[in-house]
Scaffold this active site. Sequence first.
Site, mmCIF file in Angstrom:
data_model
loop_
_atom_site.group_PDB
_atom_site.id
_atom_site.type_symbol
_atom_site.label_atom_id
_atom_site.label_comp_id
_atom_site.label_asym_id
_atom_site.label_seq_id
_atom_site.Cartn_x
_atom_site.Cartn_y
_atom_site.Cartn_z
ATOM 1 N N HIS A 1 37.515 -3.487 3.607
ATOM 2 C CA HIS A 1 37.277 -3.868 2.222
ATOM 3 C C HIS A 1 36.711 -2.683 1.435
ATOM 4 O O HIS A 1 35.980 -1.850 1.986
ATOM 5 C CB HIS A 1 36.290 -5.034 2.147
ATOM 6 C CG HIS A 1 36.702 -6.222 2.938
ATOM 7 N ND1 HIS A 1 37.899 -6.865 2.755
ATOM 8 C CD2 HIS A 1 36.070 -6.898 3.936
ATOM 9 C CE1 HIS A 1 37.992 -7.887 3.595
ATOM 10 N NE2 HIS A 1 36.894 -7.915 4.325
ATOM 11 N N ARG B 1 44.930 -4.545 4.408
ATOM 12 C CA ARG B 1 45.370 -4.686 5.795
ATOM 13 C C ARG B 1 45.930 -3.371 6.316
ATOM 14 O O ARG B 1 46.806 -2.768 5.699
ATOM 15 C CB ARG B 1 46.458 -5.757 5.914
ATOM 16 C CG ARG B 1 46.029 -7.155 5.540
ATOM 17 C CD ARG B 1 47.104 -8.164 5.941
ATOM 18 N NE ARG B 1 46.876 -9.426 5.258
ATOM 19 C CZ ARG B 1 47.534 -9.830 4.179
ATOM 20 N NH1 ARG B 1 48.496 -9.070 3.679
ATOM 21 N NH2 ARG B 1 47.269 -10.979 3.613
#
EC number: 5.3.1.8
Length: 324
Positions: free
Chosen positions: A104, A199
Amino acid sequence: MSIKPYPLQFKPEMKERVWGGRALERFGLELPPGAIGEGWMIGDHPNGTTKVMNGELAGLGLDEVRAQYGAELFGSRGHRPDGGRFPLLIKLLDCNDDLSIQVHPTDSYAKLPPGELGKTEMWYIVDAKPGATIIYGLKDGVDRAALEAAIAEGRIMDALQEVPVKTGDAFYIPAGTVHALRAGVVVAEIQQNSDTTYRLYDYNRPGLDGKPRELHIEDSLNVMAYEGAGATRTDTSSAVAGEWLEIARSPYFVVEKGVVEQPWPLETRPESFVILVVAAGRGELAWDGGRQPVEAGQCFLLPANLGAYTLSGAMTVLRSELPQ
Protein backbone atom coordinates in the site's frame (compact mmCIF):
# COMPACT_ATOMS: atom_id res chain seq x y z
CA MET A 1 -29.20 19.07 17.68
CA SER A 2 -27.51 16.95 20.32
CA ILE A 3 -28.17 13.31 21.15
CA LYS A 4 -27.38 11.32 24.25
CA PRO A 5 -24.25 9.36 23.30
CA TYR A 6 -24.38 5.59 23.16
CA PRO A 7 -22.29 2.80 21.55
CA LEU A 8 -23.05 2.61 17.82
CA GLN A 9 -23.26 -0.76 16.09
CA PHE A 10 -23.33 -0.95 12.30
CA LYS A 11 -24.70 -3.38 9.73
CA PRO A 12 -21.62 -4.80 8.00
CA GLU A 13 -21.02 -4.42 4.28
CA MET A 14 -20.02 -7.82 2.92
CA LYS A 15 -17.57 -8.09 0.03
CA GLU A 16 -17.18 -11.12 -2.23
CA ARG A 17 -13.54 -11.92 -2.94
CA VAL A 18 -11.90 -14.65 -4.99
CA TRP A 19 -10.02 -15.73 -1.85
CA GLY A 20 -13.02 -15.58 0.52
CA GLY A 21 -15.21 -18.24 2.13
CA ARG A 22 -18.03 -18.55 4.65
CA ALA A 23 -16.14 -18.41 7.96
CA LEU A 24 -17.68 -15.08 9.03
CA GLU A 25 -20.97 -16.92 9.53
CA ARG A 26 -19.49 -18.36 12.72
CA PHE A 27 -19.91 -14.89 14.28
CA GLY A 28 -23.63 -14.89 13.55
CA LEU A 29 -23.16 -12.49 10.67
CA GLU A 30 -25.58 -12.65 7.75
CA LEU A 31 -23.66 -13.36 4.56
CA PRO A 32 -24.93 -13.04 1.00
CA PRO A 33 -24.23 -15.92 -1.41
CA GLY A 34 -20.70 -16.38 -2.65
CA ALA A 35 -17.13 -16.36 -1.37
CA ILE A 36 -17.21 -13.59 1.24
CA GLY A 37 -13.73 -12.38 2.05
CA GLU A 38 -14.37 -9.08 3.80
CA GLY A 39 -16.90 -7.76 6.26
CA TRP A 40 -16.60 -3.98 6.45
CA MET A 41 -17.77 -3.58 10.02
CA ILE A 42 -17.35 0.20 10.40
CA GLY A 43 -16.86 2.06 7.13
CA ASP A 44 -17.24 5.54 5.64
CA HIS A 45 -15.85 5.12 2.14
CA PRO A 46 -17.27 5.41 -1.40
CA ASN A 47 -16.68 1.66 -1.77
CA GLY A 48 -18.58 0.80 1.42
CA THR A 49 -20.52 2.84 3.97
CA THR A 50 -22.04 1.06 6.95
CA LYS A 51 -25.37 2.06 8.52
CA VAL A 52 -26.19 2.29 12.22
CA MET A 53 -28.46 -0.55 13.32
CA ASN A 54 -29.23 0.45 16.92
CA GLY A 55 -30.59 3.35 18.94
CA GLU A 56 -31.61 6.85 17.97
CA LEU A 57 -29.33 7.02 14.93
CA ALA A 58 -30.50 3.70 13.42
CA GLY A 59 -30.70 3.87 9.65
CA LEU A 60 -28.10 6.61 9.21
CA GLY A 61 -24.90 5.84 7.33
CA LEU A 62 -21.61 6.59 9.04
CA ASP A 63 -21.18 9.41 6.50
CA GLU A 64 -24.49 10.93 7.63
CA VAL A 65 -23.56 10.54 11.30
CA ARG A 66 -20.29 12.28 10.52
CA ALA A 67 -22.00 15.17 8.76
CA GLN A 68 -24.66 15.72 11.42
CA TYR A 69 -22.97 14.74 14.68
CA GLY A 70 -19.26 14.30 13.99
CA ALA A 71 -18.17 17.30 16.06
CA GLU A 72 -19.74 15.92 19.23
CA LEU A 73 -19.31 12.16 18.71
CA PHE A 74 -15.89 11.76 17.09
CA GLY A 75 -13.75 13.92 19.38
CA SER A 76 -11.40 16.78 18.68
CA ARG A 77 -9.00 14.52 16.74
CA GLY A 78 -11.65 12.44 15.00
CA HIS A 79 -13.77 15.23 13.54
CA ARG A 80 -12.60 17.11 10.47
CA PRO A 81 -14.27 20.50 10.02
CA ASP A 82 -13.63 20.24 6.27
CA GLY A 83 -16.04 17.29 6.10
CA GLY A 84 -13.35 14.68 5.57
CA ARG A 85 -14.28 11.02 5.98
CA PHE A 86 -14.15 9.05 9.23
CA PRO A 87 -10.44 8.30 9.71
CA LEU A 88 -10.51 4.51 10.17
CA LEU A 89 -11.92 1.46 8.41
CA ILE A 90 -12.61 -1.71 10.44
CA LYS A 91 -12.85 -5.12 8.76
CA LEU A 92 -13.11 -8.82 9.47
CA LEU A 93 -11.36 -10.96 6.84
CA ASP A 94 -11.95 -14.62 5.99
CA CYS A 95 -8.94 -15.96 4.11
CA ASN A 96 -10.17 -19.22 2.64
CA ASP A 97 -7.43 -18.93 0.01
CA ASP A 98 -4.23 -16.90 -0.37
CA LEU A 99 -4.54 -13.15 -0.94
CA SER A 100 -2.46 -11.44 -3.61
CA ILE A 101 1.07 -10.28 -2.81
CA GLN A 102 0.48 -6.57 -2.26
CA VAL A 103 1.71 -3.27 -0.91
CA HIS A 104 0.00 0.00 0.00
CA PRO A 105 1.15 3.58 -0.64
CA THR A 106 1.72 6.37 1.84
CA ASP A 107 -0.43 9.50 1.87
CA SER A 108 2.23 11.34 -0.13
CA TYR A 109 2.26 9.04 -3.18
CA ALA A 110 1.62 11.25 -6.20
CA LYS A 111 -0.45 8.67 -8.10
CA LEU A 112 -3.13 8.18 -5.45
CA PRO A 113 -6.67 8.46 -6.82
CA PRO A 114 -8.33 11.83 -6.07
CA GLY A 115 -9.58 11.96 -2.49
CA GLU A 116 -7.90 8.71 -1.52
CA LEU A 117 -5.40 8.22 1.32
CA GLY A 118 -2.47 5.92 1.78
CA LYS A 119 -3.03 2.76 3.76
CA THR A 120 -1.29 1.84 6.99
CA GLU A 121 -2.99 -1.07 8.74
CA MET A 122 -2.69 -3.73 11.41
CA TRP A 123 -3.89 -7.33 11.68
CA TYR A 124 -4.99 -9.30 14.71
CA ILE A 125 -5.23 -13.04 14.03
CA VAL A 126 -8.66 -14.04 15.36
CA ASP A 127 -8.25 -17.65 14.26
CA ALA A 128 -5.53 -19.62 12.48
CA LYS A 129 -5.51 -23.19 11.26
CA PRO A 130 -2.46 -25.32 12.10
CA GLY A 131 0.43 -24.47 9.80
CA ALA A 132 -1.05 -21.14 8.65
CA THR A 133 1.39 -18.52 7.40
CA ILE A 134 1.45 -14.99 6.02
CA ILE A 135 3.80 -13.04 3.76
CA TYR A 136 5.37 -10.25 5.82
CA GLY A 137 8.11 -8.15 4.33
CA LEU A 138 11.07 -8.65 2.01
CA LYS A 139 13.98 -10.94 2.78
CA ASP A 140 17.13 -9.22 3.96
CA GLY A 141 19.10 -7.56 1.19
CA VAL A 142 16.28 -7.44 -1.38
CA ASP A 143 16.35 -4.04 -3.08
CA ARG A 144 14.37 -2.72 -6.04
CA ALA A 145 16.67 -4.25 -8.63
CA ALA A 146 16.58 -7.67 -6.94
CA LEU A 147 12.80 -7.56 -6.63
CA GLU A 148 12.38 -6.53 -10.27
CA ALA A 149 14.60 -9.42 -11.33
CA ALA A 150 12.64 -11.88 -9.18
CA ILE A 151 9.38 -10.71 -10.74
CA ALA A 152 10.74 -10.91 -14.29
CA GLU A 153 12.07 -14.42 -13.69
CA GLY A 154 8.86 -15.72 -12.09
CA ARG A 155 10.38 -16.29 -8.64
CA ILE A 156 8.92 -13.45 -6.61
CA MET A 157 8.18 -15.76 -3.68
CA ASP A 158 11.94 -16.25 -3.23
CA ALA A 159 12.24 -12.54 -2.32
CA LEU A 160 9.54 -12.56 0.38
CA GLN A 161 9.45 -13.54 4.05
CA GLU A 162 6.89 -16.19 4.95
CA VAL A 163 6.17 -16.39 8.67
CA PRO A 164 3.99 -18.79 10.70
CA VAL A 165 1.01 -17.35 12.56
CA LYS A 166 -1.24 -18.43 15.40
CA THR A 167 -4.39 -17.11 17.02
CA GLY A 168 -3.59 -13.96 18.99
CA ASP A 169 -0.65 -12.75 16.89
CA ALA A 170 -0.71 -9.08 15.90
CA PHE A 171 1.05 -7.47 12.94
CA TYR A 172 1.61 -3.78 12.32
CA ILE A 173 1.86 -3.08 8.59
CA PRO A 174 2.97 0.45 7.74
CA ALA A 175 2.42 1.66 4.18
CA GLY A 176 5.26 0.40 1.99
CA THR A 177 5.44 -3.07 3.61
CA VAL A 178 4.89 -5.95 1.19
CA HIS A 179 2.45 -8.45 2.68
CA ALA A 180 -0.23 -11.07 2.04
CA LEU A 181 -2.59 -13.02 4.19
CA ARG A 182 -2.67 -16.70 3.29
CA ALA A 183 -5.25 -19.44 3.51
CA GLY A 184 -6.50 -20.57 6.89
CA VAL A 185 -6.76 -17.35 8.90
CA VAL A 186 -9.56 -15.08 10.08
CA VAL A 187 -8.33 -11.57 10.81
CA ALA A 188 -9.53 -8.33 12.38
CA GLU A 189 -8.07 -5.42 10.43
CA ILE A 190 -7.82 -1.83 11.65
CA GLN A 191 -6.61 0.54 8.95
CA GLN A 192 -6.57 4.01 7.51
CA ASN A 193 -9.79 4.75 5.68
CA SER A 194 -8.48 3.77 2.26
CA ASP A 195 -9.18 1.14 -0.38
CA THR A 196 -5.96 1.46 -2.39
CA THR A 197 -4.02 -1.75 -2.95
CA TYR A 198 -1.22 -2.42 -5.43
CA ARG A 199 -0.84 -6.07 -6.43
CA LEU A 200 2.58 -7.52 -7.22
CA TYR A 201 1.52 -11.10 -7.80
CA ASP A 202 -1.75 -13.05 -7.78
CA TYR A 203 -0.76 -16.67 -8.51
CA ASN A 204 -1.95 -16.36 -12.15
CA ARG A 205 -5.50 -17.11 -11.03
CA PRO A 206 -8.72 -15.71 -12.50
CA GLY A 207 -10.85 -13.23 -10.60
CA LEU A 208 -14.56 -13.55 -9.89
CA ASP A 209 -15.26 -12.51 -13.49
CA GLY A 210 -13.06 -15.27 -14.86
CA LYS A 211 -10.37 -12.86 -16.03
CA PRO A 212 -6.90 -12.35 -14.51
CA ARG A 213 -6.91 -9.63 -11.86
CA GLU A 214 -4.97 -6.47 -12.62
CA LEU A 215 -1.41 -6.18 -11.34
CA HIS A 216 0.28 -2.88 -10.44
CA ILE A 217 3.97 -3.69 -10.75
CA GLU A 218 5.33 -0.17 -11.32
CA ASP A 219 3.26 1.41 -8.54
CA SER A 220 4.23 -1.41 -6.18
CA LEU A 221 7.92 -0.98 -6.90
CA ASN A 222 7.57 2.78 -6.44
CA VAL A 223 5.95 2.66 -3.01
CA MET A 224 7.89 -0.29 -1.54
CA ALA A 225 9.91 0.49 1.59
CA TYR A 226 12.99 -1.56 0.73
CA GLU A 227 14.78 -0.71 3.97
CA GLY A 228 11.66 -1.40 6.02
CA ALA A 229 8.89 0.90 7.19
CA GLY A 230 8.82 -0.12 10.86
CA ALA A 231 6.65 -3.24 10.68
CA THR A 232 6.36 -5.05 14.01
CA ARG A 233 4.94 -8.35 15.20
CA THR A 234 3.52 -8.93 18.69
CA ASP A 235 2.82 -12.21 20.44
CA THR A 236 -0.12 -11.09 22.58
CA SER A 237 -0.29 -14.20 24.76
CA SER A 238 1.23 -12.14 27.58
CA ALA A 239 -1.93 -10.01 27.89
CA VAL A 240 -3.09 -9.78 31.52
CA ALA A 241 -6.77 -9.53 32.44
CA GLY A 242 -7.81 -5.99 33.21
CA GLU A 243 -4.76 -4.37 31.59
CA TRP A 244 -4.34 -3.02 28.05
CA LEU A 245 -1.50 -4.44 25.97
CA GLU A 246 -0.47 -2.14 23.13
CA ILE A 247 -0.14 -4.15 19.91
CA ALA A 248 0.11 -1.43 17.23
CA ARG A 249 0.91 2.28 17.21
CA SER A 250 0.95 4.52 14.16
CA PRO A 251 0.24 8.17 13.31
CA TYR A 252 -3.29 7.03 12.47
CA PHE A 253 -4.33 4.65 15.26
CA VAL A 254 -3.31 3.00 18.50
CA VAL A 255 -4.60 -0.55 19.01
CA GLU A 256 -4.57 -2.42 22.32
CA LYS A 257 -5.69 -5.87 23.39
CA GLY A 258 -7.65 -6.39 26.58
CA VAL A 259 -8.74 -9.58 28.35
CA VAL A 260 -11.98 -9.23 30.31
CA GLU A 261 -12.56 -11.58 33.26
CA GLN A 262 -14.42 -9.34 35.70
CA PRO A 263 -16.14 -5.93 35.47
CA TRP A 264 -13.67 -3.45 33.99
CA PRO A 265 -14.60 0.24 34.36
CA LEU A 266 -13.28 2.43 31.52
CA GLU A 267 -14.02 5.76 29.89
CA THR A 268 -13.64 7.58 26.62
CA ARG A 269 -11.65 10.80 26.22
CA PRO A 270 -12.76 14.04 24.53
CA GLU A 271 -9.94 13.74 21.97
CA SER A 272 -11.05 10.50 20.34
CA PHE A 273 -13.81 8.00 19.79
CA VAL A 274 -13.07 4.38 20.76
CA ILE A 275 -13.64 1.37 18.54
CA LEU A 276 -14.13 -1.96 20.26
CA VAL A 277 -13.79 -5.24 18.36
CA VAL A 278 -14.80 -8.35 20.28
CA ALA A 279 -12.24 -10.91 19.13
CA ALA A 280 -13.32 -13.85 21.29
CA GLY A 281 -15.82 -14.80 23.98
CA ARG A 282 -18.88 -12.92 25.14
CA GLY A 283 -19.89 -10.44 27.78
CA GLU A 284 -21.65 -7.13 28.33
CA LEU A 285 -21.06 -3.48 27.50
CA ALA A 286 -22.70 -1.04 29.94
CA TRP A 287 -22.82 2.76 29.92
CA ASP A 288 -24.84 5.58 31.46
CA GLY A 289 -28.31 4.85 30.20
CA GLY A 290 -27.92 1.37 28.81
CA ARG A 291 -26.30 -2.02 28.56
CA GLN A 292 -26.19 -4.75 25.96
CA PRO A 293 -24.75 -8.23 25.51
CA VAL A 294 -21.77 -8.50 23.17
CA GLU A 295 -19.98 -11.42 21.54
CA ALA A 296 -17.15 -12.34 19.21
CA GLY A 297 -17.33 -10.68 15.82
CA GLN A 298 -19.18 -7.59 16.98
CA CYS A 299 -17.74 -4.08 16.63
CA PHE A 300 -18.82 -0.87 18.34
CA LEU A 301 -18.03 2.80 17.88
CA LEU A 302 -18.03 4.50 21.28
CA PRO A 303 -18.47 8.27 20.96
CA ALA A 304 -15.78 10.48 22.46
CA ASN A 305 -18.39 12.06 24.70
CA LEU A 306 -19.76 8.73 25.98
CA GLY A 307 -17.66 8.94 29.15
CA ALA A 308 -17.76 6.01 31.56
CA TYR A 309 -18.47 2.49 30.34
CA THR A 310 -17.86 -0.99 31.72
CA LEU A 311 -16.89 -4.26 30.09
CA SER A 312 -17.75 -7.50 31.83
CA GLY A 313 -17.93 -11.21 31.06
CA ALA A 314 -15.25 -13.49 29.61
CA MET A 315 -13.89 -12.09 26.36
CA THR A 316 -10.99 -10.65 24.43
CA VAL A 317 -11.42 -7.18 22.97
CA LEU A 318 -9.38 -4.86 20.77
CA ARG A 319 -9.54 -1.15 21.57
CA SER A 320 -8.63 1.35 18.84
CA GLU A 321 -8.24 5.11 19.34
CA LEU A 322 -6.62 8.00 17.53
CA PRO A 323 -3.15 8.82 18.85
CA GLN A 324 -2.54 11.88 20.98
